[in-house]
Design a protein around this motif. Sequence first.
Motif, short mmCIF file in Angstrom:
data_model
loop_
_atom_site.label_atom_id
_atom_site.label_comp_id
_atom_site.label_asym_id
_atom_site.label_seq_id
_atom_site.Cartn_x
_atom_site.Cartn_y
_atom_site.Cartn_z
N LYS A 277 0.79 -1.32 0.14
CA LYS A 277 0.16 -0.09 0.02
C LYS A 277 0.80 1.18 -0.12
O LYS A 277 0.52 2.20 -0.70
CB LYS A 277 -0.99 -0.03 1.12
CG LYS A 277 -2.04 -1.16 1.02
CD LYS A 277 -2.89 -1.29 2.18
CE LYS A 277 -3.86 -2.33 2.30
NZ LYS A 277 -4.84 -2.32 3.44
N ASP B 101 0.71 4.29 -2.76
CA ASP B 101 0.64 5.86 -2.35
C ASP B 101 1.69 6.71 -2.88
O ASP B 101 1.58 7.82 -3.36
CB ASP B 101 0.84 5.80 -0.80
CG ASP B 101 -0.51 5.38 -0.17
OD1 ASP B 101 -1.73 5.07 -0.89
OD2 ASP B 101 -0.70 4.98 0.97
N GLU B 102 2.97 6.03 -2.92
CA GLU B 102 4.05 6.72 -3.55
C GLU B 102 4.05 7.03 -5.02
O GLU B 102 4.14 8.20 -5.56
CB GLU B 102 5.51 6.04 -3.10
CG GLU B 102 5.95 6.04 -1.63
CD GLU B 102 5.85 7.53 -1.32
OE1 GLU B 102 6.48 8.24 -1.69
OE2 GLU B 102 5.57 7.80 -0.06
N VAL C 7 0.47 10.45 -2.71
CA VAL C 7 -0.51 10.75 -1.95
C VAL C 7 -0.14 12.00 -0.88
O VAL C 7 -0.75 12.64 -0.28
CB VAL C 7 -0.98 9.68 -1.03
CG1 VAL C 7 -2.09 9.98 -0.02
CG2 VAL C 7 -1.50 8.31 -2.12
N TYR C 8 1.08 12.03 -0.50
CA TYR C 8 1.64 12.92 0.37
C TYR C 8 1.41 14.38 0.02
O TYR C 8 1.43 15.41 0.68
CB TYR C 8 3.18 13.01 0.70
CG TYR C 8 4.01 13.22 -0.65
CD1 TYR C 8 4.58 14.48 -1.14
CD2 TYR C 8 4.39 12.06 -1.47
CE1 TYR C 8 5.47 14.68 -2.02
CE2 TYR C 8 5.06 12.34 -2.69
CZ TYR C 8 5.50 13.55 -2.94
OH TYR C 8 6.29 13.74 -4.06
N ARG D 209 -6.80 5.35 -6.87
CA ARG D 209 -6.33 4.06 -6.31
C ARG D 209 -6.11 2.98 -7.12
O ARG D 209 -5.28 2.28 -7.21
CB ARG D 209 -6.95 3.94 -4.83
CG ARG D 209 -6.60 5.07 -3.68
CD ARG D 209 -7.14 4.41 -2.52
NE ARG D 209 -6.94 5.58 -1.30
CZ ARG D 209 -5.47 5.66 -0.67
NH1 ARG D 209 -4.80 4.64 -0.93
NH2 ARG D 209 -5.58 6.55 0.18
N ARG E 166 0.57 8.80 6.19
CA ARG E 166 0.19 7.37 6.29
C ARG E 166 -0.23 6.99 7.71
O ARG E 166 -0.97 6.18 8.34
CB ARG E 166 0.53 6.46 5.68
CG ARG E 166 0.27 4.91 5.80
CD ARG E 166 0.57 4.09 4.63
NE ARG E 166 -0.19 2.75 4.77
CZ ARG E 166 -1.46 2.49 4.17
NH1 ARG E 166 -2.09 3.39 3.49
NH2 ARG E 166 -2.02 1.14 4.27
#
Length: 1057
Positions: free
Chosen positions: A828, A832-833, A837-838, A848, A949
């Motif tokens: 996961k 996200d990377e 997502v940051y 997603r 996260r």
Amino acid sequence: MEKGRWSSEDAPRASMPDELSHPKFSEWKFKLFRVRSMEKAPVQNETPVEKENQPELAMEKTSSQGSVMRLCFGGKSKENVESARGRVDLKLQEIDTHMNLLKNMCRLCGIAIQKAKGPSHEVQGVLEESSRCALRRMGCKLVTWPEVILKVFKVDVTTDMETVHPSLFCHRCWTAAIRGGGFCSFTNTRIPDWKPHTSQCNLCFPKKSSFQRVGRKRTKPLKSAHILPKRFRRDSSESSRVWRQTTENPDGKEWLKLSVQRGQWVKNITRCQRDHLSTKLIPTEVPADLIRAVTCQVCDHLLSDPVQSPCRHLFCRLCIIRYTHALGPNCPTCNQHLNPSHLIKPAKFFLATLSSLPLLCPSEECSDWVRLDSFREHCLNHYREKESQEEQTPSEQNLDGYLPVNKGGRPRQHLLSLTRRAQKHRLRDLKNQVKTFAEKEEGGDVKSVCLTLFLLALRAGNEHKQADELEAMMQGRGFGLHPAVCLAIRVNTFLSCSQYHKMYRTVKATSGRQIFQPLHTLRNAEKELLPGFHQFEWQPALKNVSTSWDVGIIDGLSGWTVSVDDVPADTISRRFRYDVALVSALKDLEEDIMEGLRERALDDSMCTSGFTVVVKESCDGMGDVSEKHGSGPAVPEKAVRFSFTIMSISIRLEGEDDGITIFQEQKPNSELSCRPLCLMFVDESDHETLTAILGPVVAERKAMMESRLIISVGGLLRSFRFFFRGTGYDEKMVREMEGLEASGSTYICTLCDSTRAEASQNMVLHSITRSHDENLERYEIWRKNPFSESADELRDRVKGVSAKPFMETQPTLDALHCDIGNATEFYKIFQDEIGEVYQKPNPSREERRRWRSTLDKQLRKKMKLKPVMRMNGNYARRLMTREAVEAVCELVPSEERREALLKLMDLYLQMKPVWRSTCPSRDCPDQLCQYSYNSQQFADLLSSMFKYRYDGKITNYLHKTLAHVPEIVERDGSIGAWASEGNESGNKLFRRFRKMNARQSKTFELEDILKHHWLYTSKYLQKFMEAHKNSVKAMQATFNPEETPEEADNSLDVPDF
């Protein structure tokens, strides 16, 4: 050998006997004579008064060695051979008369053979050609009269004795047998009951009929007369005396010499005149004592195949066997009890002396002295010379001795190309000759004779390899594989009964040898490996547990407590009793235990304190194991397995604190070392049913911890104490057994009381605080609520305990599921990377999905990793590598994020060996020392670079990895050795064994699965499999060509935040 050639008077004396003594005769002990009946009849000039005055003399004569038996069968005492008037004993005359009367009677109907018009037939003979053809037309394939008589008249004549039963049967009974086709009789033939001769014998002394005509007194009939014609009465009356004509008085009769008369009586029993050599062939210069030493004490011939009795008397083997069969197991010389099985070979020097004895050739043209061991060959040479001379004269040729000449038509076929019936027909003469030889020389063992002939033929043809195999089989070394090997092959290749039987028949038909053992042999072999075979004892006796040791598979619901509603359990469960299973596992390790004692030079005197056994317990659900066996939809079925592994066995010597380990399980996480104890069809989340089924197991374990086991190991009784460690549970099962809330609870850990928020803020500094006893106390608080608190306050007080803990678990970390859970979290993080997502805190679901699809394509392209629906062990091991992170970094746009991902993976790969290794202090000491530092660096990285996260939340296994691993390793020494990986690997075995033992009843199906799974983990069978690994692979490819898809390892659900 041609028919009739050996019947002439000039044939060699070593021809074959006509009958073979039945082996059951040696068990029957007919005592035909009593001591009183052996007394001699008084002579005419001896008055009764004189006899009364000499009682001692009579007793001496009765008990002397010169008894009637010795007189009849080889005795040399002159006092018993000759009486005052030269007469023999009256009892011998009665026996001879009785046997002559039996010769004139029918064995089956009891009438005189003369009354039934037609030829008589021998009871023990072979079917004549006419009889065989007549029965063959009716479908009867029997070849001997005893078989036909047993079928038709239901009488077993193979055990007949010459002194009790007639040897012939009449033409009427022959007709009844032929008309019945050799299967039944259409006449009501009453078989008489033949009894041995006594003083009230009805055959020799017939009773006067009450309907006999009363009239003028006639001459008293002879004692030997029965209901026979006059000619037979005359013959039978004269048969009691042996007469001959002399040259002085041709018409008169006189007595024969007693030795000649005795010889004729012996001839009726032994029938060895044509087989054994006479003592007259010995030179006269030989001392008389030596002649008596080499003479049979039964037949007075030279010893043939000599045997020695326990009373040290010598006889011919055939003569003594026939003697004991006819007149009971007594020595003919000393009248002592003699069992034919106690006969032994004489000394070698005596046999050498007997073989070198010179004999005079009986041929008229030859006057050579021939040694006894070459006498037979010498006589055969004379016989062959005579035959060759006869063949030179065409008028005297024996046409029956030649093979039939093929005068055209169909050519003569090869023997192997014929049918079985035609083969029997062509080889019937050879078969009879081999049978006759086997009866005389080998005790009737026709199979050994034929195998020896075949062996010699192979040796003569230089086929030594096949001859060696045949010789090994004859010596008992070549009868195929050991039953344990066949059982190991069947279990490890997952062959069902029908598949194994098909393989057994195919190999046997193809190779002609029984390489594999039949199924019934395998069932006998598996009894020794299953629990319930070995005896044991508990000191003190276990509380509430039976003391019986022969307990096999029992019902898992035997300890089910009936509820108030009396609702039956809607499940099926089968298990072994815990103590019985532990005993079987220890006996399976008996060789390893003794080997450990020898390696450490520990003798029995030092092992007085007993052994300590550490047992790892595992329990896990297997998910849906439904199997469709018939019509209709497949019903989902969930199953749970409880198993145990013997981790180590140690012994503590007197005066020492530390124990010495004599056995250590080398593969604690293998399915080969994880032994199944209980199988049940139940959902692992069903707390009530799981508690009820495992309740008796917990009670047995608790009782065993307070006692010690006494079993025999290495031939001595030894004591064992057990320590149980429940470490083979995943997160879900631990929460079920300890009564905690589900994994999505606020209280994240099963080892400490931290909440999820506390664990995310402080990822490293935590200690183990939970225990089984503390959970029990908190359950009582939850149940009683003594402080009258609200639900939230009470829940905060008991720290997530919501049910009663029913089984104690060891506070540890499950390495397998920890690896799977962390891999899921990294999967996961990669998504996200890729989506950055940051920078985008709330991505949509479509985004997603797009990121996940991109990640799967990249991993499939670079790492050849196919996407999976749920994370499993194989996928996790390949994902958590440096190569996988480098492949993912190609999709990450930011260079800083790439370095963070690479560093995160490097730290994880340095920490992973610590909890995965069986012995971290030995396998990875550097990583163990740096674990605390690496875990702190890992936590800082999560808190800084991946704060988006892990802000206020963290996964269960990631928390345990960072906070509790050093403490667990310091306490237990290892985490990976106590994992549940062996139990998880057994899930695919359950499905394969269920497919192997597919049955209509799930109850019997579960028993077969449990039994074969136990055999699969047997160390004894694993040693056989190591020795036959290559053959097993070949057979698995041959007999089980259908490849089953690889079962995925059990997956773990990780909640998505």
